[in-house]
Write a protein that holds these residues in place. Structure first.
Motif, PDB file in Angstrom:
ATOM      1  N   GLU A 107     -42.422 -44.531  42.451  1.00  0.00           N
ATOM      2  CA  GLU A 107     -42.247 -45.688  42.221  1.00  0.00           C
ATOM      3  C   GLU A 107     -42.125 -46.924  40.563  1.00  0.00           C
ATOM      4  N   ALA A 110     -38.262 -47.280  40.439  1.00  0.00           N
ATOM      5  CA  ALA A 110     -38.411 -47.891  41.562  1.00  0.00           C
ATOM      6  C   ALA A 110     -38.145 -49.798  41.300  1.00  0.00           C
ATOM      7  N   LEU A 111     -39.697 -49.276  40.872  1.00  0.00           N
ATOM      8  CA  LEU A 111     -39.883 -50.891  39.648  1.00  0.00           C
ATOM      9  C   LEU A 111     -39.329 -51.188  38.713  1.00  0.00           C
ATOM     10  N   GLU A 113     -35.986 -49.914  38.030  1.00  0.00           N
ATOM     11  CA  GLU A 113     -34.531 -50.797  38.409  1.00  0.00           C
ATOM     12  C   GLU A 113     -34.553 -52.043  39.184  1.00  0.00           C
ATOM     13  N   GLN A 114     -35.461 -51.786  40.290  1.00  0.00           N
ATOM     14  CA  GLN A 114     -35.650 -53.502  40.603  1.00  0.00           C
ATOM     15  C   GLN A 114     -35.341 -54.925  39.525  1.00  0.00           C
ATOM     16  N   ALA A 115     -36.550 -53.948  38.606  1.00  0.00           N
ATOM     17  CA  ALA A 115     -36.549 -55.516  37.334  1.00  0.00           C
ATOM     18  C   ALA A 115     -34.903 -55.444  36.876  1.00  0.00           C
ATOM     19  N   ARG A 116     -34.864 -54.015  36.407  1.00  0.00           N
ATOM     20  CA  ARG A 116     -33.316 -54.276  35.681  1.00  0.00           C
ATOM     21  C   ARG A 116     -32.042 -55.041  36.887  1.00  0.00           C
ATOM     22  N   ALA A 117     -32.121 -55.066  37.921  1.00  0.00           N
ATOM     23  CA  ALA A 117     -31.453 -55.289  38.918  1.00  0.00           C
ATOM     24  C   ALA A 117     -31.906 -56.892  38.867  1.00  0.00           C
ATOM     25  N   GLN A 118     -32.850 -58.144  38.564  1.00  0.00           N
ATOM     26  CA  GLN A 118     -33.250 -59.223  38.998  1.00  0.00           C
ATOM     27  C   GLN A 118     -32.466 -59.857  37.756  1.00  0.00           C
TER      28      GLN A 118
END
Length: 282
Positions: A107, A110-111, A113-118
């Motif tokens: 988890e 995943a967070l 990676e999400q922050a990096r994508a944003q």
């Protein structure tokens, strides 16, 4: 400072058995509380049993702050690592703890990676900002531990178990009723047997658990037997097949011979009749 007992943290690790708690109490009464309680601010993280015993008997104790905790996940990961290294923890408990650690790390990754994508998708002015609210309370480097638990083999190594044991524990967690889980935790049945029982309908699991260890073992046996494929009929032996084919051919040949004999007799009779007619007309 008033120490705060967080009930969810207290229950995060399986409690001591009555025998283990009594042994700890006798040790503290004889030698005092030798290990410091670990705090996160005023929240008690490690040492709930020692804290309770010391308060009950009015005994002194020491505390120490862990300043590296930034979130409850950090606390959980630390607690898991502490208990994975203890000999008193059962195989099933170690497997459950390792699976919890894998979930937390997955988890967290995943967070990140999400922050990096944003951040990559944000306009340059926003991406160059100071981070703002909602940023995870850990660095990207902290999330790099997650891949170590991607494989079952790595997880099994951390828990000092076999890959097969980890797979069985996963099955128990997903399919077993609380009664069966309690039975394997208490040592009433083995991990292997509990995984077999977990494949049965929930009501059958509960009934077996309520009946006790012997019935649980019988339920495990029934579950294993139900999965076994029925035995396929043995193929006929080659010579048996050959004998059957020979018998069929022999019967057909005899029928043909009999038909030929019948036709031959009819021909002979016709010839005789023709010869008699010719003699009469001469």
């Amino acid at each position: 400072m008033d120490i705060l007992v967080n009930e969810s943290l207290k229950a995060y690790i399986d409690p001591l058995t009555p025998e283990e708690h009594e042994a700890l109490e006798q040790s503290i009464l004889a030698e005092g509380c030798r290990d410091a309680l670990v705090l996160w601010g005023n929240v008690l993280v490690d040492g709930h049993n020692r804290y309770g015993i010391c308060r009950e008997h009015g005994l002194p104790f020491q505390t120490v702050q862990n300043t590296r905790f930034q979130s409850m996940d950090d606390v959980h990961l630390w607690m898991i690592d502490q208990h994975l290294g203890r000999r008193s923890v059962s195989d099933f408990q170690r497997g459950v703890l390792a699976l919890r650690k894998r979930e937390i790390l997955a988890e967290r990754r995943a967070l990140v990676e999400q922050a990096r994508a944003q951040a990559e998708a944000a306009p340059p002015a926003e991406a160059a900002g100071t981070g703002g609210d909602g940023a995870p309370p850990w660095s990207e480097d902290d999330a790099h531990a997650a891949p170590a638990f991607d494989s079952r083999e790595a997880l099994a190594k951390a828990a000092r178990l076999s890959s097969n044991q980890v797979g069985l524990i996963e099955k128990i967690q997903k399919q077993a009723t609380p009664e069966v889980v309690a039975a394997v935790k208490s040592g009433t049945i083995s991990i292997n047997a509990a995984a077999a029982v977990a494949t049965l309908p929930a009501e059958e699991q509960r009934a077996a658990a309520m009946a006790g260890g012997d019935e649980l073992k019988q339920a495990a046996k029934r579950a294993r037997e139900s999965k076994r494929k029925p035995r396929e009929p043995k193929p006929a032996k080659e010579h048996e097949g050959a004998d059957a084919a020979d018998a069929t051919q022999t019967g057909e040949l005899q029928a043909l011979r009999q038909r030929v004999a019948e036709l031959t007799a009819e021909n002979d009779a016709l010839r005789q009749q023709i010869a008699e007619l010719q003699a009469a007309s001469a």
